[in-house]
Structure formats: C-alpha cells, structure tokens
Scaffold this motif. Sequence first.
Motif, PDB file in Angstrom:
ATOM      1  N   ARG A 165       0.827  -1.204   0.000  1.00 11.98           N
ATOM      2  CA  ARG A 165       0.000   0.000   0.000  1.00 11.98           C
ATOM      3  C   ARG A 165       0.865   1.259   0.000  1.00 11.98           C
ATOM      4  NH1 ARG A 165      -3.264  -1.263   5.378  1.00 11.98           N
ATOM      5  NH2 ARG A 165      -1.063  -1.590   5.971  1.00 11.98           N
ATOM      6  N   ARG A 178      -9.745  11.705  -8.297  1.00  7.74           N
ATOM      7  CA  ARG A 178     -10.540  10.867  -9.186  1.00  7.74           C
ATOM      8  C   ARG A 178     -11.869  11.587  -9.380  1.00  7.74           C
ATOM      9  NH1 ARG A 178     -11.621   6.025  -6.280  1.00  7.74           N
ATOM     10  NH2 ARG A 178      -9.725   5.027  -7.041  1.00  7.74           N
ATOM     11  N   GLU A 212      -8.882   5.311   1.013  1.00 14.34           N
ATOM     12  CA  GLU A 212      -8.958   3.900   0.639  1.00 14.34           C
ATOM     13  C   GLU A 212      -7.553   3.378   0.414  1.00 14.34           C
ATOM     14  OE1 GLU A 212      -9.654   3.800  -4.132  1.00 14.34           O
ATOM     15  OE2 GLU A 212     -11.284   4.766  -2.980  1.00 14.34           O
ATOM     16  N   VAL A 214      -4.488   2.266  -1.522  1.00 11.00           N
ATOM     17  CA  VAL A 214      -4.041   2.557  -2.890  1.00 11.00           C
ATOM     18  C   VAL A 214      -2.742   1.805  -3.136  1.00 11.00           C
ATOM     19  CG1 VAL A 214      -3.318   4.331  -4.523  1.00 11.00           C
ATOM     20  CG2 VAL A 214      -5.103   4.856  -2.844  1.00 11.00           C
ATOM     21  N   ARG A 215      -2.716   1.036  -4.211  1.00  7.30           N
ATOM     22  CA  ARG A 215      -1.523   0.300  -4.602  1.00  7.30           C
ATOM     23  C   ARG A 215      -1.041   0.811  -5.960  1.00  7.30           C
ATOM     24  NH1 ARG A 215      -4.467  -2.973  -1.301  1.00  7.30           N
ATOM     25  NH2 ARG A 215      -3.243  -4.286   0.144  1.00  7.30           N
ATOM     26  N   ALA A 217      -0.761  -0.641  -8.676  1.00 10.41           N
ATOM     27  CA  ALA A 217      -1.625  -1.104  -9.768  1.00 10.41           C
ATOM     28  C   ALA A 217      -2.879  -0.262  -9.906  1.00 10.41           C
ATOM     29  CB  ALA A 217      -2.004  -2.567  -9.536  1.00 10.41           C
ATOM     30  N   ASP A 218      -3.216   0.521  -8.877  1.00 11.98           N
ATOM     31  CA  ASP A 218      -4.420   1.353  -8.914  1.00 11.98           C
ATOM     32  C   ASP A 218      -4.186   2.730  -9.526  1.00 11.98           C
ATOM     33  OD1 ASP A 218      -5.743  -0.679  -7.481  1.00 11.98           O
ATOM     34  OD2 ASP A 218      -5.058   0.171  -5.565  1.00 11.98           O
ATOM     35  N   THR A 221      -6.319   4.495 -12.236  1.00 11.65           N
ATOM     36  CA  THR A 221      -7.706   4.894 -11.980  1.00 11.65           C
ATOM     37  C   THR A 221      -7.830   6.342 -11.529  1.00 11.65           C
ATOM     38  OG1 THR A 221      -7.722   4.251  -9.631  1.00 11.65           O
ATOM     39  CG2 THR A 221      -8.164   2.525 -11.247  1.00 11.65           C
TER      40      THR A 221
END
Length: 267
Positions: A165, A178, A212, A214-215, A217-218, A221
């Motif tokens: 994370r 976002r 939230e 968040v990694r 890979a995210d 988004t």
Amino acid sequence: MAGAVELSVDGAPAKPDDLACLALVNYGAYTSFRVEGGGVRGLDLHLARLEAEAVELFGEPVGEPRLRALMRAAVTDRAACWLRVSLFSPEMSPRTPDWRGVPRVMIAVSPPPAPLGDGPRLQPQTYAREAAHLKHVATFGLIRARRAARAADFDDALFIDGDGRISEGSLWNIGFLRGEAVIWPQAPMLAGVAQALVQRGLAGVGLEGGAEPVRLADLGTFDAAFLCNSATPACAVAAIGDRIFPARPALIDRIRTAWASSPVQPI
C-alpha cells in the motif's frame, strides 16, 4: 533549513549542553509550520500533535498555554517566519529509557522555506517509518530514501508498505484525484496538518474527500496526484514510477484554495 536559525530552549537561548543532548540522543518529536501575521493555519492541530507526542514519548504533556507562550516569545515581532517546535529531555538516553516527565521545548526560528516545486517525479520504495504516526526526529531513513531516489534520476521517494500500500512520502503526504473526489491512501503514516487543512476545505471548492487503500496497480484509476506539507499546500505530481499524470492545474488550484480556506489562528 535555509537562512539564519535562532534556537531557544524553554524560552532561553540554547546552551551547548542542550545541543549536545539533541546531537547525541536521537529521541524526540516535533512539529513545524509557517507563521504569518502572528498566527498559524492549523495551529490547533500542531498543538494537539505536540501534546500527544509529549504524552506518548515522555509520559506527560507540556501544556498548551506554555507551548503558546514559548512560541510567542520566539516569534517576537516578526511578520513571517518558520518555527520548528521540538520536544526532548536530557534525562532520556539509552541507559535511562524509563524516564518520565515534562519534556523540554526547543524552538528553531528561521526564514520561511520555499514551497516544493510542481512536477516532481516519485520513485516508489518499499519503506515504512518507525512509529509512522509520530513526527519524530529519526530522519536517517527519510534522507537515505530521497538520496536513493535522486541517484536513480527521480526527484523524491514515495513509500510503499510491506502490504503493497502507498503510504506517504519523505517529507509530505500524497493525495489522488478521481473525478470530483480527493482520495487519501490508507496505510500507517503521519497524519499531516496540511492534509487535514485540505480535507477541511474540500466541500467549499466542490470536492469530496475519502480514503482507501491505494496500490501501484491502482494508479491508472486516478486523474492526478499531488503532495502537500506545511510549506506546500498542494504540488502536482508529474509521475510515480513509470505512471505519468497529465497536468491538471485547475484541479490543483482548487486544492490550494481548499487549504487556504482555513483561517490563520493567533498564537
């Protein structure tokens, strides 16, 4: 710190013994902020941080009235300056870790630093600060991380915890955008005062706020990323690793406006 620095301990000029203790015993905590017009944005949060640090690390609070009085004495008649308020005790050492009492207060006064520039490129690094919820004086890992990032042709380091994370940066918090929402990463980290001031002002600029996990890979988004600290209300991030974020100056301006909506609180 750039420029001349004035040091005081408990309201008097710092003595060699005070500085020797601080140089030789790496135990303590602090907060730092800009003073403008005799006040501070988020002063209530900085004071609460210092009191929580004093109790957790030394066993007893300093007391808000005393902290305020020492800050006022350090600022004197300056229109603007930068304060670093540190807590330490000459009674605390590796041989006396169980000492309990009211810590001493060192205040460093210096010219306000320039905000971090827009567009830093961040290198993800697996790292977590010890006792991440504290703004403590152990900076070896932070400096080493920034040094490694710059050696790899990045501007700074972004920390990833053992569970993958995203948490925080070397000297700042990170936020993601976002749509019409600011997303703060969920992971062990220091809850920043600038981060809290941005969050307080989001509704006033038509943005929502949430948190939230968040990694890396995210990252695809999100529309943008920014970092913030007490010297930098909001600074757009250009890239994290190989993920490039498009410029969103209007969104970043709204974040800065959200931060600025918190009033300056008199010391």
